[in-house]
Design an enzyme around this catalytic site. Structure first.
Site, mmCIF file in Angstrom:
data_model
loop_
_atom_site.group_PDB
_atom_site.id
_atom_site.type_symbol
_atom_site.label_atom_id
_atom_site.label_comp_id
_atom_site.label_asym_id
_atom_site.label_seq_id
_atom_site.Cartn_x
_atom_site.Cartn_y
_atom_site.Cartn_z
ATOM 1 N N CYS A 212 0.805 -1.228 0.000
ATOM 2 C CA CYS A 212 0.000 0.000 0.000
ATOM 3 C C CYS A 212 0.836 1.275 0.000
ATOM 4 O O CYS A 212 0.280 2.365 -0.143
ATOM 5 C CB CYS A 212 -0.930 -0.005 1.211
ATOM 6 N N ASN A 413 -10.407 -0.254 2.408
ATOM 7 C CA ASN A 413 -8.979 -0.115 2.102
ATOM 8 C C ASN A 413 -8.763 -0.275 0.599
ATOM 9 O O ASN A 413 -8.819 -1.382 0.067
ATOM 10 C CB ASN A 413 -8.183 -1.174 2.870
#
Length: 484
Positions: A212, A413
């Site tokens: 990420c 997310n």
């Protein structure tokens, strides 16, 4: 704190100690010699006017030459013209109840189903989410579904970006795509080159498996490439394809990521053309990357691997939060001297010396006030636990964390693209004013922490913005987030 770490931190802040010692001496020297210098100056000005004029001309010439050299061969400024987040089709929205019913038709045991429900209850995610192809969940071919998802998100974000900026695809000299879980052949960057018919000398890169934090890494790579390519535009696309990594086994350490990761993406247009400053939203000031991969615990805290039944998923270790906290600490220690006021740096160094050199136990660790350096914070929406940890460690307020928490609530997310949904939220709220400083913080497997620092070049008028938050921003923030 180890001795080597302490020495490294002190070496980075050594100039502060030098400043502290030299300023009193300099002030005393100026007091003693000021009167004498003024007298000498009056004398020389009276008798050497022509020589002084010549010196002035010489200094002006040298200054002009230095300015010219720095403009030509110095570091090029990097501007963010605009960005566009993928705007999800409402048809891809699905409620948690429907997700649960879909999961009941899989091989998950009742215990695993109950676990996923508890994870979602504590996740900070809202009552609905966006999933590509949820009607056919679980998909028969995750590869085909992931390719469709990638094409949908990339085309949606990039089309919107070209529409907003009126940029021509032929002006793109650099293309960088980051996607951790899905890396097909041809690459995703080649997919963009083909779809938009980019020129033959375009520099294209696909970053895979970097987690990420890869969005910040992509920005950093683009910044470096724009230092060597003149008059160039760089296109960055950050996305994740959760359908490439659906895990339907019963290993709880792998079920967490399956509960949280959802579709999303963003396209960003950067430029090193000075003429583009007037049309740009932000200027990139700093990028800083921290990599703890040499440590085994950090390296293994997020791993893609098969379970005992051969089903592949992403394992999240129990040490993840501790590793993320350490990565953030190392990153902000390096970032501090670049952004914090001198007063904060002096207190930090003094506290560090008192605690680690003189072993003064009564002194608490000093947490710099980063609100003196930034007006806005975009923290990767990796989960409620991550956001809670950052809020606590940096002593931020609910207002500071609102863009991150609302992005997690609305979109879950979305990996590296979450930073751009957060910035879009701040713009839609009318928060961004000219001169404001924005700090983007990303975390990712490896383990990595990355920072991107931007300065707003103009006030962003939300009435003139069109992003995924525009038509729903009046519904946020919500107040039903569980904060236990």
């Amino acid at each position: 704190m180890t001795r080597s770490t302490l020495l490294k931190i002190l070496s980075k802040h050594a100039y502060l100690l030098f400043i502290t010692l030299i300023i009193p001496v300099a002030i005393r020297h100026l007091e003693v010699n000021l009167q004498k210098s003024i007298g000498h100056l009056n004398h020389h000005l009276h008798h050497n006017a022509s020589a002084i004029a010549a010196i002035f001309v010489s200094i002006s010439t040298v200054t002009a030459a230095l300015y010219f050299v720095t403009r030509i061969v110095g570091p090029k400024k990097v501007y963010l013209i605009d960005f566009a987040c993928y705007n999800h089709d409402p048809s891809s929205s699905i409620s948690r109840d429907k997700v649960y019913k879909k999961l009941m038709s899989t091989a998950l045991t009742p215990e695993s189903l109950a676990f996923t429900n508890r994870v979602l209850d504590r996740s900070g995610v809202g009552g609905s989410t966006f999933i590509h192809g949820w009607e056919d969940f679980p998909p028969e071919s995750t590869f085909s579904s992931a390719r469709q998802e990638a094409e949908l998100v990339i085309s949606g974000a990039v089309d919107d970006l070209f529409k907003k900026t009126r940029a021509h695809p032929r002006d793109i000299g650099v293309v960088i795509v980051n996607n951790s879980a899905f890396n097909p052949v041809p690459s995703l960057s080649a997919m963009i080159v083909n779809r938009y018919k980019l020129r033959q000398d375009v520099l294209s890169y696909s970053l895979g498996g970097m987690g990420c934090s890869a969005g910040i890494i992509a920005i950093d790579l683009a910044k470096r490439l724009l230092q060597v390519r003149r008059n160039c535009h760089a296109l960055i696309v950050s996305l994740e394809c959760p359908t490439a990594g659906y895990y339907l086994g019963n290993d709880r350490s792998k079920l967490v990521s399956m509960c949280l990761f959802r579709m999303g993406g963003a396209a960003v247009l950067l430029s090193n053309r000075s003429s583009d400053r007037r049309i740009s939203k932000y200027q990139l000031k700093h990028t800083l990357r921290t990599h703890l991969g040499a440590d085994n615990d950090a390296y293994n805290c997020v791993v893609q691997e098969p379970d005992n039944d051969g089903k592949v998923g992403f394992t999240l270790s129990k040490t993840l939060m501790a590793v993320a906290g350490e990565a953030l600490k190392v990153n902000i220690t390096a970032l501090g001297p670049l952004v914090l006021p001198i007063s904060q740096q002096l207190i930090f160094v003094a506290t560090l010396i008192a605690r680690n050199v003189f072993k003064m136990k009564g002194i608490k660790p000093f947490v710099p006030n980063f609100k003196l350096a930034f007006e806005h914070f975009c923290v990767h929406a990796g989960g409620k636990g991550v956001l809670d940890q950052v809020e606590k460690n940096l002593e931020l307020t609910e207002w500071d964390m609102e863009p991150s928490r609302m992005t997690l609530y609305r979109y879950s997310n979305t990996s590296s693209s979450s930073l751009w949904y957060e910035l879009a939220y701040a713009e839609a709220k009318g928060r961004i004013k000219k001169g404001d400083r924005v700090w983007q913080i990303g975390f990712g497997s490896g383990f990595k922490c990355g920072s991107g620092v931007w300065t707003a070049l103009r006030t962003i008028d939300p009435d003139h913005e069109d992003n995924p938050w525009t038509n729903i921003i009046h519904d946020f923030p919500v107040n039903d987030l569980t904060r236990n």
